[in-house]
Design a protein around this motif. Structure first.
Motif, PDB file in Angstrom:
ATOM      1  N   ASP A   1      -4.914  10.147   6.942  1.00 47.95           N
ATOM      2  CA  ASP A   1      -6.177  10.448   6.268  1.00 47.95           C
ATOM      3  C   ASP A   1      -7.230   9.364   6.439  1.00 47.95           C
ATOM      4  O   ASP A   1      -8.291   9.436   5.845  1.00 47.95           O
ATOM      5  CB  ASP A   1      -5.929  10.724   4.786  1.00 47.95           C
ATOM      6  N   GLU A   2      -6.963   8.325   7.244  1.00 49.71           N
ATOM      7  CA  GLU A   2      -7.972   7.284   7.464  1.00 49.71           C
ATOM      8  C   GLU A   2      -9.085   7.775   8.331  1.00 49.71           C
ATOM      9  O   GLU A   2      -8.921   8.570   9.197  1.00 49.71           O
ATOM     10  CB  GLU A   2      -7.334   6.050   8.126  1.00 49.71           C
TER      11      GLU A   2
ATOM     12  N   PRO B   1      -2.080   5.614   7.982  1.00 48.67           N
ATOM     13  CA  PRO B   1      -1.996   6.950   7.392  1.00 48.67           C
ATOM     14  C   PRO B   1      -2.997   7.907   8.041  1.00 48.67           C
ATOM     15  O   PRO B   1      -4.088   7.511   8.411  1.00 48.67           O
ATOM     16  CB  PRO B   1      -2.332   6.736   5.925  1.00 48.67           C
TER      17      PRO B   1
ATOM     18  N   ASP C   1       0.863  -1.179   0.000  1.00 47.00           N
ATOM     19  CA  ASP C   1       0.000   0.000   0.000  1.00 47.00           C
ATOM     20  C   ASP C   1       0.904   1.235   0.000  1.00 47.00           C
ATOM     21  O   ASP C   1       1.624   1.468   0.965  1.00 47.00           O
ATOM     22  CB  ASP C   1      -0.891  -0.023   1.244  1.00 47.00           C
ATOM     23  N   GLU C   2       0.872   2.012  -1.062  1.00 50.20           N
ATOM     24  CA  GLU C   2       1.738   3.194  -1.188  1.00 50.20           C
ATOM     25  C   GLU C   2       1.508   4.205  -0.070  1.00 50.20           C
ATOM     26  O   GLU C   2       2.389   4.975   0.260  1.00 50.20           O
ATOM     27  CB  GLU C   2       1.533   3.864  -2.551  1.00 50.20           C
ATOM     28  N   GLU C   3       0.290   4.209   0.530  1.00 49.07           N
ATOM     29  CA  GLU C   3       0.005   5.149   1.618  1.00 49.07           C
ATOM     30  C   GLU C   3       0.832   4.865   2.865  1.00 49.07           C
ATOM     31  O   GLU C   3       0.961   5.721   3.726  1.00 49.07           O
ATOM     32  CB  GLU C   3      -1.490   5.137   1.956  1.00 49.07           C
TER      33      GLU C   3
END
Length: 191
Positions: free
Chosen positions: A190-191, A188, A166-168
């Motif tokens: 932004d979750e 991350p 997962d790039e995040e």
């Protein structure tokens, strides 16, 4: 080798004689160590740190020198485990500040998980040529070994860097000569 910064700055760390470690150990360069710890320096005080594939223990010792509360060293080669213990003793680091686990990394990670251990920082510097990165990342994530705000730091070859599932997860990636260091977090913002 020597400790780069903190309480034990400038103190020597013993390594294996060259003839014995040429195929066994690829020590983290002082440049990489200094760069990584300049990023982490303000966040190390009172933390739990895991030095995975510890070798001589120089990464974990650096963390202790810069204020980590406890470091767990994981190394499979008994000779290096003894060397880590010798280096810690020579520096006079109190026994309650560290643990040395001399075992295969998969068994060690499972053991740490069963004990409910969670780390603020996990530094993994596996042998480059063996492709451990995906397994290390998956085990650390699936076993819940990293604190929610913690970082998994991977030292890897620049010519063949690890790409996370997962790039995040990738917080930052930096290169130093032939080495790349990736900083990952599994939660991350932004979750």
């Amino acid at each position: 080798m020597k400790v780069v910064g903190g309480k034990y700055r400038g103190r020597p760390i013993k390594s294996m004689p060259k003839r014995e470690d040429t195929k066994l150990l690829r020590p983290t360069t002082e440049r990489v160590k200094e760069s990584v710890f300049s990023i982490l320096n303000n966040y190390l005080e009172g933390t739990k740190f895991l030095d995975l594939f510890a070798g001589t223990g120089s990464i974990g010792i650096e963390a202790l020198s810069r204020g980590a509360e406890k470091v767990v060293f994981v190394e499979s080669d008994r000779r290096f485990c003894n060397l880590i213990k010798e280096n810690l003793k020579k520096l006079g680091i109190p026994r309650e500040k560290y643990e040395v686990i001399c075992d295969d990394y998969t068994r060690a990670l499972k053991k740490l998980s069963k004990r409910g251990e969670v780390f603020d920082f996990i530094y993994a510097d596996p042998p480059y040529e063996r492709g451990y990165y995906t397994r290390v990342v998956n085990m650390v994530k699936n076993l819940g070994l990293l604190d929610r705000d913690g970082l998994l730091i991977l030292e890897e070859p620049k010519k063949n860097p690890f790409i996370p599932e997962d790039e995040e997860w990738l917080v930052e990636k930096r290169s130093y000569g032939t080495t790349t260091v990736s900083f990952l977090n599994f939660n991350p913002e932004d979750e």
